[in-house]
Design an enzyme around this catalytic site. Structure first.
Site, PDB file in Angstrom:
ATOM      1  CG  LEU A  40      -5.192   2.096  -7.802  1.00  0.00           C
ATOM      2  CD1 LEU A  40      -5.824   0.879  -7.139  1.00  0.00           C
ATOM      3  CD2 LEU A  40      -6.155   3.266  -7.776  1.00  0.00           C
ATOM      4  N   GLY A  41      -0.791   3.267  -7.030  1.00  0.00           N
ATOM      5  CA  GLY A  41       0.365   3.483  -6.172  1.00  0.00           C
ATOM      6  C   GLY A  41       1.576   2.781  -6.739  1.00  0.00           C
ATOM      7  N   GLY A  65       5.639   1.336  -5.582  1.00  0.00           N
ATOM      8  CA  GLY A  65       6.669   1.087  -4.603  1.00  0.00           C
ATOM      9  C   GLY A  65       7.994   0.855  -5.291  1.00  0.00           C
ATOM     10  CB  VAL A 113      -1.098  -1.036  -6.746  1.00  0.00           C
ATOM     11  CG1 VAL A 113      -2.548  -1.477  -6.586  1.00  0.00           C
ATOM     12  CG2 VAL A 113      -0.189  -1.876  -5.861  1.00  0.00           C
ATOM     13  CE  LYS A 164       2.706  -5.590  -3.910  1.00  0.00           C
ATOM     14  NZ  LYS A 164       2.818  -5.920  -2.472  1.00  0.00           N
ATOM     15  CG  ASP A 169       6.406  -1.720   7.428  1.00  0.00           C
ATOM     16  OD1 ASP A 169       6.842  -0.974   8.330  1.00  0.00           O
ATOM     17  OD2 ASP A 169       6.347  -1.381   6.238  1.00  0.00           O
TER      18      ASP A 169
END
Length: 501
Positions: free
Chosen positions: A16-17, A19, A24, A39, A133
């Site tokens: 999904l993503g 970093g 994730v 995650k 953030d």
């Protein structure tokens, strides 16, 4: 009820993503069949980056949060290699992409969105949790909730932290000046978010981080005349350079800008944790799970007849419900293929093409959409159409053509300069162009204007993501000369393009 307790209990469906330190995945429980976001944080990377305590702190904080506007951490576990966080599956695109697609929002819609963001911040601040953030890119659409994080636990409401954290467009002046800061820094970020919703861009936005920070420090921002007096009052009260007199979150919640019809009790939220729900909203993260700020997402929003809401990506999750948006084809931008070479990209069921005459041609199955190089003429199935009134089918092809053109521009140089032996290139995508520096030894550095992360591809095949604005670790320090040359080349490219204000 038996809970998942190891990675073997999950089937990975898709990523999904990603970093700097985590990835994730969309996963399915082999025990319950439920769908989650998982995650995964590598312990080696966390140790090298000295963020192990932060990861443990994030797990602790998220397990404490239980509020109708905050997505829960369902559970966590670890093995010798990774930490694992099982989260509700959030989705639907981020607020930055939504505003990029829709343009600025009216005050009514801004109220509806930001009111729920405020409720989530109330929950965090009531428990002395600082987010640090808050930004458009961290507010994601889901079918009812919101997720965001990178918070630290303050021992009491007035305690402050000295670390530099956050995103330039939303960072408060006390952080820019490297002064101690506390919960009030989140209120500054909230002011930037509200301003961006109403005007289409954050108040201090500049093409590069240094210029943005200078604007924040120099108190340089303008309030458009079309804003109502109530909106101006709220924004100026939040963008107050004195953190001691800046509104707190409960004062912001009661501001006249927000029309509250229900009674509120500004006290601590004391909710117990709920068990893993039987049904999870099946949505997907659109942005990477890093602190990437206002980089345009490659995943534009897809609208349907279902109700959607905004949620923040990357951390504690805030939910926003009851948002239903019509399909607005008039929001499509005019395309331009000026200075782009002919190019064809094959698809399994069609192709995307920039023709020799500069037209964009989108073919999916038997459907064909053609757009002139100046964007003024659009032809669907042989007939000229108006993009402001076109129906859903050609609109989808138009959006696909828009994304195709953006990808081509992101790989086509607009500016090329030499900097100490490195070939530095600023690409044609706009408003946040890609940048690349190619060195003679084969090292390559990539960056997107406005982001925080430089990516270095070394000659031995390593990919290293570096944020030079928060200090370098020992491994990253070895690359400091390469970064210095790349940043100087970037600066010269931006000057040549007249980006720097």
């Amino acid at each position: 009820m038996e809970l998942e307790s190891s990675i073997e209990d999950f089937e990975v469906i898709s990523p999904l993503g990603r970093g700097a330190y985590s990835t994730v995945y969309k996963v399915k429980s082999r025990i319950t069949g439920n769908i989650y976001a998982l995650k995964v944080v590598g312990k080696n990377k966390a140790n090298q980056a000295k963020i192990t305590k932060r990861i443990i702190n994030e797990i602790k904080l998220q397990s404490q949060i239980n509020h109708e506007n905050v997505v829960k951490l369902l559970q966590s576990f670890e093995d010798d290699i990774n930490y694992y966080l099982v989260l509700e599956l959030c989705s639907g695109g981020d607020l930055f992409s939504y505003i990029k697609f829709e343009g600025k929002l009216d005050e009514q819609e801004t109220k509806r969105i930001c009111e729920q963001i405020v409720e989530a911040i109330c929950c965090l601040h009531s428990q002395n949790i600082l987010h640090r953030d808050l930004k458009l890119g961290n507010i994601l659409m889901t079918e009812g909730r919101n997720y965001f994080g990178l918070a630290v636990q303050l021992t009491d409401l007035e305690e402050e932290r000295n670390t530099l954290c956050g995103t330039p467009n939303y960072i408060c002046p006390e952080i820019v000046s490297r002064k101690p800061y506390g919960l009030s820094s989140d209120l500054w970020s909230l002011g930037c978010i509200i301003y961006a919703c109403l005007t289409g861009s954050p108040p201090f936005e500049s093409p590069d981080i240094q210029s943005t920070l200078l604007k924040v420090k120099g108190k340089e921002f303008n309030l458009p005349k079309q804003l109502s007096l109530i909106a101006v009052d709220l924004i100026t009260s939040l963008l107050n350079y004195d953190p001691m007199t800046r509104l707190n979150i409960f004062q912001a919640r009661e501001h006249k800008f927000f029309n509250h019809n229900k009674k509120r009790i500004p006290s601590l939220f004391t909710h117990s944790l709920s068990p893993i729900p039987k049904k999870i909203h099946d949505c997907e993260y659109f942005e990477s799970m890093e602190s990437s700020r206002f980089i345009p997402s490659q995943n534009y929003l897809l609208y349907s007849n279902s109700k959607k809401s905004f949620s923040s990506a990357n951390k504690e999750n805030i939910y926003i419900d009851n948002i239903e948006k019509p399909y607005k084809t008039e929001s499509f931008p005019l395309l331009s293929t000026q200075n782009l070479k002919p190019f064809v990209h094959k698809l399994t069921n069609g192709e995307l093409e920039i023709t020799n005459k500069g037209w964009v041609k989108v073919q999916i199955g038997k459907r064909i959409l053609e757009i002139s190089g100046d964007g003024l003429t659009t032809i669907y199935q042989g007939k000229t159409i108006d993009i402001k009134t076109m129906k859903k089918s050609p609109a989808k092809l138009y959006k696909l053509g828009t994304k195709f053109l953006e990808v081509v521009k992101s790989k086509t140089p607009r500016i090329i300069i030499e900097e100490q032996g490195a070939k530095c290139m600023l690409m044609r995508n706009f408003p946040f162009p890609n940048f690349e520096a190619d060195f003679l030894d084969g090292t390559r550095v990539t960056y997107q204007v406005g982001s925080e992360i430089f990516t270095v591809f070394t000659i031995n095949g390593q990919k290293i993501e570096i944020n030079p604005y928060i200090g370098l670790n020992s491994e990253e320090f070895k690359l400091s000369k390469i970064l210095e040359i790349s940043m100087e080349g970037l600066k010269k490219c931006l000057r040549q393009e007249k980006y720097i204000i």
